[in-house]
Design an enzyme around this catalytic site. Structure first.
Site, PDB file in Angstrom:
ATOM      1  N   VAL A   1      19.051   1.113 -24.455  1.00 39.31           N
ATOM      2  CA  VAL A   1      20.342   0.999 -23.758  1.00 39.31           C
ATOM      3  C   VAL A   1      20.213   1.740 -22.439  1.00 39.31           C
ATOM      4  CG1 VAL A   1      21.843   0.715 -25.766  1.00 39.31           C
ATOM      5  CG2 VAL A   1      21.273   3.015 -24.982  1.00 39.31           C
ATOM      6  N   SER A   2      21.027   1.350 -21.483  1.00 42.34           N
ATOM      7  CA  SER A   2      20.954   1.960 -20.165  1.00 42.34           C
ATOM      8  C   SER A   2      21.550   3.368 -20.198  1.00 42.34           C
ATOM      9  CB  SER A   2      21.727   1.092 -19.166  1.00 42.34           C
ATOM     10  OG  SER A   2      21.745   1.721 -17.911  1.00 42.34           O
ATOM     11  N   GLY A   3      21.076   4.204 -19.299  1.00 43.44           N
ATOM     12  CA  GLY A   3      21.649   5.553 -19.141  1.00 43.44           C
ATOM     13  C   GLY A   3      22.819   5.551 -18.172  1.00 43.44           C
ATOM     14  N   HIS A   4      23.155   4.372 -17.649  1.00 44.74           N
ATOM     15  CA  HIS A   4      24.243   4.258 -16.663  1.00 44.74           C
ATOM     16  C   HIS A   4      25.414   3.504 -17.292  1.00 44.74           C
ATOM     17  CE1 HIS A   4      21.427   5.388 -13.398  1.00 44.74           C
ATOM     18  NE2 HIS A   4      20.551   4.746 -14.154  1.00 44.74           N
TER      19      HIS A   4
ATOM     20  N   SER B   1      10.465   9.771 -18.217  1.00 44.09           N
ATOM     21  CA  SER B   1      11.534  10.761 -18.076  1.00 44.09           C
ATOM     22  C   SER B   1      12.702  10.512 -19.029  1.00 44.09           C
ATOM     23  CB  SER B   1      12.049  10.747 -16.631  1.00 44.09           C
ATOM     24  OG  SER B   1      12.448   9.435 -16.291  1.00 44.09           O
ATOM     25  N   ASN B   2      12.627   9.445 -19.833  1.00 44.18           N
ATOM     26  CA  ASN B   2      13.716   9.156 -20.769  1.00 44.18           C
ATOM     27  C   ASN B   2      13.500   9.957 -22.063  1.00 44.18           C
ATOM     28  OD1 ASN B   2      15.705   8.097 -22.392  1.00 44.18           O
ATOM     29  ND2 ASN B   2      15.392   5.987 -21.732  1.00 44.18           N
TER      30      ASN B   2
ATOM     31  N   ASP C   1       2.217   7.252   2.127  1.00 47.55           N
ATOM     32  CA  ASP C   1       1.002   6.531   1.751  1.00 47.55           C
ATOM     33  C   ASP C   1      -0.109   7.572   1.644  1.00 47.55           C
ATOM     34  OD1 ASP C   1      -1.043   4.831   1.314  1.00 47.55           O
ATOM     35  OD2 ASP C   1      -0.904   3.729   3.194  1.00 47.55           O
TER      36      ASP C   1
ATOM     37  N   ASP D   1       3.049   4.261  -1.436  1.00 49.93           N
ATOM     38  CA  ASP D   1       3.158   4.899  -2.750  1.00 49.93           C
ATOM     39  C   ASP D   1       4.604   5.177  -3.134  1.00 49.93           C
ATOM     40  OD1 ASP D   1       0.401   4.905  -2.991  1.00 49.93           O
ATOM     41  OD2 ASP D   1       0.212   6.796  -1.919  1.00 49.93           O
TER      42      ASP D   1
ATOM     43  N   ASP E   1      28.517   6.753  -9.702  1.00 51.85           N
ATOM     44  CA  ASP E   1      27.334   5.937 -10.008  1.00 51.85           C
ATOM     45  C   ASP E   1      27.708   4.460 -10.194  1.00 51.85           C
ATOM     46  OD1 ASP E   1      25.056   4.856 -11.208  1.00 51.85           O
ATOM     47  OD2 ASP E   1      25.285   5.956 -13.093  1.00 51.85           O
TER      48      ASP E   1
ATOM     49  N   GLY F   1       0.790  -1.237   0.000  1.00 48.93           N
ATOM     50  CA  GLY F   1       0.000   0.000   0.000  1.00 48.93           C
ATOM     51  C   GLY F   1       0.813   1.273   0.000  1.00 48.93           C
TER      52      GLY F   1
END
Length: 553
Positions: free
Chosen positions: A363-366, A232-233, A441, A49, A194, A47
Site C-alpha cells: 500500500v502507498s505511504g501517501h 527505505s520502506n 553526474d 545520477d 502532500d 547519464g
C-alpha cells in the site's frame, strides 16, 4: 513571539515533480528550510545520477537561514542535504531515525565539516525570535515521520510532510490527530500538504492487510520467496521479517544499501528481529527451498534493478530458478511503470511465479483523497498550497480543497521558484526567485547543463562522425586525410562506399577553400560540417554529430 509583518512561502522543489522536496518558509527576516531532497533522473537525462534543487536563493541569503527542518528520512526529503550543507552551515532538525539516515548520506558524500544536528520528537517546541516551531507525528512508510507547524501572529504555517491516516499501522506509528486538530483550532494561515495520491479516490489501504497478504504468499509458495521492496520502506521490511518468522523461513538480504539501512534500523530499535533469522546469501543452498526467503533492493533503493539481473541469470550470488515466487511489494514511482512491466516479463520468462498488483502486498505511504480531505478538515486553513507531486496531482488536490469549503482564490498552484507573500490581510503572488534542476553526474555537481544533455541526446540518436585532415598552409595542399572515424552512426565495414563518398565531399570542400585568398580554419570547419550534414542526410536520413579536426604542418 514578535509581531509578524510578512510571510513568504517559496517552493524550490517538490512541485510539478515527484521528489526533490524543498520548501522555504520566510517569516519577517528569518528563513526556515523544510526538507532538502533529491529526485532520480528522468529517461531523457542521459547519464545523470541524481537531480537536486537549485539553492541560489538560499546561498544569496545564507545569513538569514535559521535551520533545516526534515520531515522524514526518504531520499526525496534528505537526499540533497550534502549540497545544502556544503554552502550553508546551519543546524539540522530531525527525528532520531531521520538524522541517522542523514549521517549515512553525509558519509556517502564524504562530508568532512562538522554538522550541527538537533534531535527533535513530536513533543519538541523550538522558540525563535519570530516563530515557535512545533512538530506532530505523521504516519508514512518510514518510522519517525513528522509534520511541522510554524506559529506566527498571523496564524500557523503547517507543512504536513508525506503522510497518510492508517488506523492499523505497523508498530506504534499512529498520527497525532488530536495535535493536528489543536493546531487547526488555534488558526492555520496556510497549509502545505502532500499531493502524491490526490487523484486516487477513497483511502490508501492499511498496513495490517499487507502484513497478512505477505505471510499468505510465503505460506502458499512451494519454493523460495524473493521479496523486492524499497530499501527505505522500513514498515514493509518489518512485515517481511514477521512473515518469515511465522512461516519458519530463514531470511537472506541481497544488496549493500539494504544491509546498511537494515543494520542501522536494527541498532536504533526501529526493526524488531532475532539475529538467528538471518543467513548469509552463500548459505541459501544449505536449506530447503521452502525454508528460505530473500529480501532485495538496489543501490538507489530501486527495487527491481537487482531482480532484473537475477532474471537474466547474471547476478553474482542469486539467480531466479523455476518455481521461485517473486513478491514485488512496491509501486512504481511515476515514470518507472515501463521498467516494472519489462522486469515482470523477464521474471515470468525465467520461470518464476510473480505476485504484483493482483494481491494487496503493497500500500502507498501517501494518503488518498479521503485522507487528504481529513487533513484539510482538521487544520481548517485560510489558504492552501498543494505540494509534493506533479502539476496534475496538485490540481486534483486543489479540487479536493474546494470540495471541503476552501475558496478557489485562496488556493495557490505554485511552480518552482514562485513566491506567495502574506502581508497583513493581503496576499501577493507573481514574485520569482532562481530555481530549477542541478544535475549530479559522478562527482560533478551542476557541471552538466542543458547543452551537455543536448549533445548526449544527439550522440544517442545518430552517433558521431569525426573528420581529420592535415593541411600544409604554405603550399596550400592536403598532406594527409581526410580520414573519417564514426561511432554509433554506421557499421563501417558494410558502408565503405558511403565513407569513400563522404571523404571525397570533404576533399572537394577543403581544396576549394585552400584556393581562396585568406584561409579561415573556422570557415573550413563550418563548410565541412554543412556539406557532410546535407550529404549524409540525403544518403541515410540521419544527422550524426560532425566534428571536423584540422591539423596544420
Amino acid at each position: 513571539m514578535e509581531k509578524t509583518e510578512k510571510i513568504k512561502l517559496i517552493a524550490l522543489g517538490g512541485v510539478g515533480e515527484v521528489g526533490k522536496n524543498m520548501f522555504v518558509v520566510e517569516i519577517n527576516s528569518d528563513i526556515f528550510v523544510v526538507d532538502s531532497g533529491l529526485m532520480y533522473p528522468e529517461d531523457e537525462m542521459l547519464g545523470i545520477d541524481m537531480v537536486i534543487p537549485d539553492i541560489t536563493y538560499l546561498k544569496e541569503n545564507r545569513e538569514r537561514v535559521k535551520g533545516i527542518f526534515l520531515t522524514h528520512g526518504h531520499d526525496e526529503s534528505i537526499g540533497g542535504i550534502f549540497n545544502l550543507l556544503h554552502h550553508i552551515q546551519v543546524p539540522i532538525y530531525g527525528t532520531k531515525l531521520t538524522l541517522a539516515l542523514v549521517g549515512e548520506k553525509l558519509k556517502e558524500n564524504r562530508m568532512k565539516q562538522t554538522v550541527l544536528v538537533k534531535e527533535i520528537t513530536n513533543e519538541t517546541v523550538l522558540n525563535f525570535e519570530h516563530t515557535e516551531v512545533t512538530f506532530f507525528r505523521t504516519n508514512h512508510s518510514i518510522p519517525d515521520s513528522v509534520g511541522i507547524s510554524f506559529a506566527t501572529t498571523m496564524g500557523a504555517i503547517v507543512h504536513t510532510g508525506d503522510f497518510k491516516f492508517d488506523q492499523t499501522p505497523v508498530g506504534e506509528n499512529f498520527s497525532d490527530v488530536g495535535k493536528i486538530a489543536t493546531i487547526g483550532d488555534k488558526g492555520v494561515l496556510c497549509l502545505l500538504s502532500d499531493s502524491i495520491n490526490a487523484e486516487k479516490p477513497g483511502h490508501s489501504g492499511s498496513e495490517a492487510i499487507v502484513g497478512e497478504e505477505i505471510s499468505d504468499v510465503m505460506y502458499n509458495a512451494e519454493g523460495r520467496v524473493i521479496v523486492a521492496v524499497y530499501a527505505s520502506n522500513l514498515h514493509r521490511i518489518q512485515q517481511v521479517i514477521n512473515a518469515a518468522v511465522k512461516n519458519n523461513r530463514k531470511l537472506a538480504v541481497v544488496g549493500k544499501n539494504m544491509r546498511n539501512i537494515l543494520n542501522l534500523a536494527i541498532s536504533l530499535g526501529y526493526i524488531d528481529v532475532e539475529d538467528e533469522l538471518f543467513i548469509s546469501i552463500n548459505e541459501i543452498n544449505n536449506f530447503g527451498s521452502k525454508e528460505v526467503a530473500i529480501l532485495t533492493t538496489s543501490n538507489h533503493g530501486e527495487p527491481l534493478a537487482v531482480l532484473s539481473r537475477m532474471a537474466k541469470q547474471s547476478h553474482k550470488q542469486v539467480n531466479i530458478l523455476k518455481g521461485d515466487t517473486i513478491l514485488i511489494s512496491a509501486t512504481p514511482i511515476p515514470g518507472n511503470e515501463l521498467v516494472f512491466s519489462r522486469t515482470i516479463d523477464l521474471l515470468c520468462r525465467a520461470g518464476a511465479n510473480v505476485v504484483f498488483g493482483q494481491k494487496q502486498v503493497h500500500v502507498s505511504g501517501h494518503g488518498h483523497q479521503e485522507e487528504l480531505k481529513m487533513m484539510l478538515n482538521l487544520t481548517k486553513p485560510k489558504y492552501f498550497i498543494p505540494v509534493h507531486g506533479e502539476f496534475k496531482m496538485q490540481k486534483a488536490h486543489a479540487k479536493l480543497a474546494q470540495q471541503v469549503g476552501l475558496s478557489e482564490k485562496n488556493i495557490f498552484l505554485v511552480d518552482k521558484g514562485e513566491v506567495v507573500e502574506f502581508k497583513g490581510e493581503a496576499v501577493y503572488t507573481g514574485g520569482k526567485v532562481p530555481s530549477g534542476n542541478v544535475l549530479i553526474d559522478g562527482l560533478g555537481i551542476g557541471d552538466v547543463g542543458n547543452i551537455v544533455l543536448r549533445d548526449r541526446r544527439l550522440l544517442s540518436q545518430d552517433g558521431i562522425l569525426i573528420v581529420v585532415v592535415t593541411l600544409d598552409k604554405k603550399r596550400k595542399k592536403i598532406t594527409s586525410g581526410p580520414e573519417i572515424i564514426t561511432r554509433g552512426f554506421v557499421y563501417v565495414r558494410e558502408s565503405e562506399q558511403l565513407i569513400t563518398q563522404a571523404t571525397k565531399v570533404v576533399s572537394d570542400i577543403v581544396e576549394k577553400s585552400m584556393n581562396e585568398q585568406s584561409i579561415e580554419w573556422s570557415a573550413i570547419k563550418l563548410n565541412i560540417r554543412e556539406a557532410l550534414n546535407q550529404f549524409l542526410y540525403e544518403k541515410t536520413k540521419r544527422r550524426p554529430m560532425i566534428l571536423p579536426i584540422i591539423m596544420e604542418i
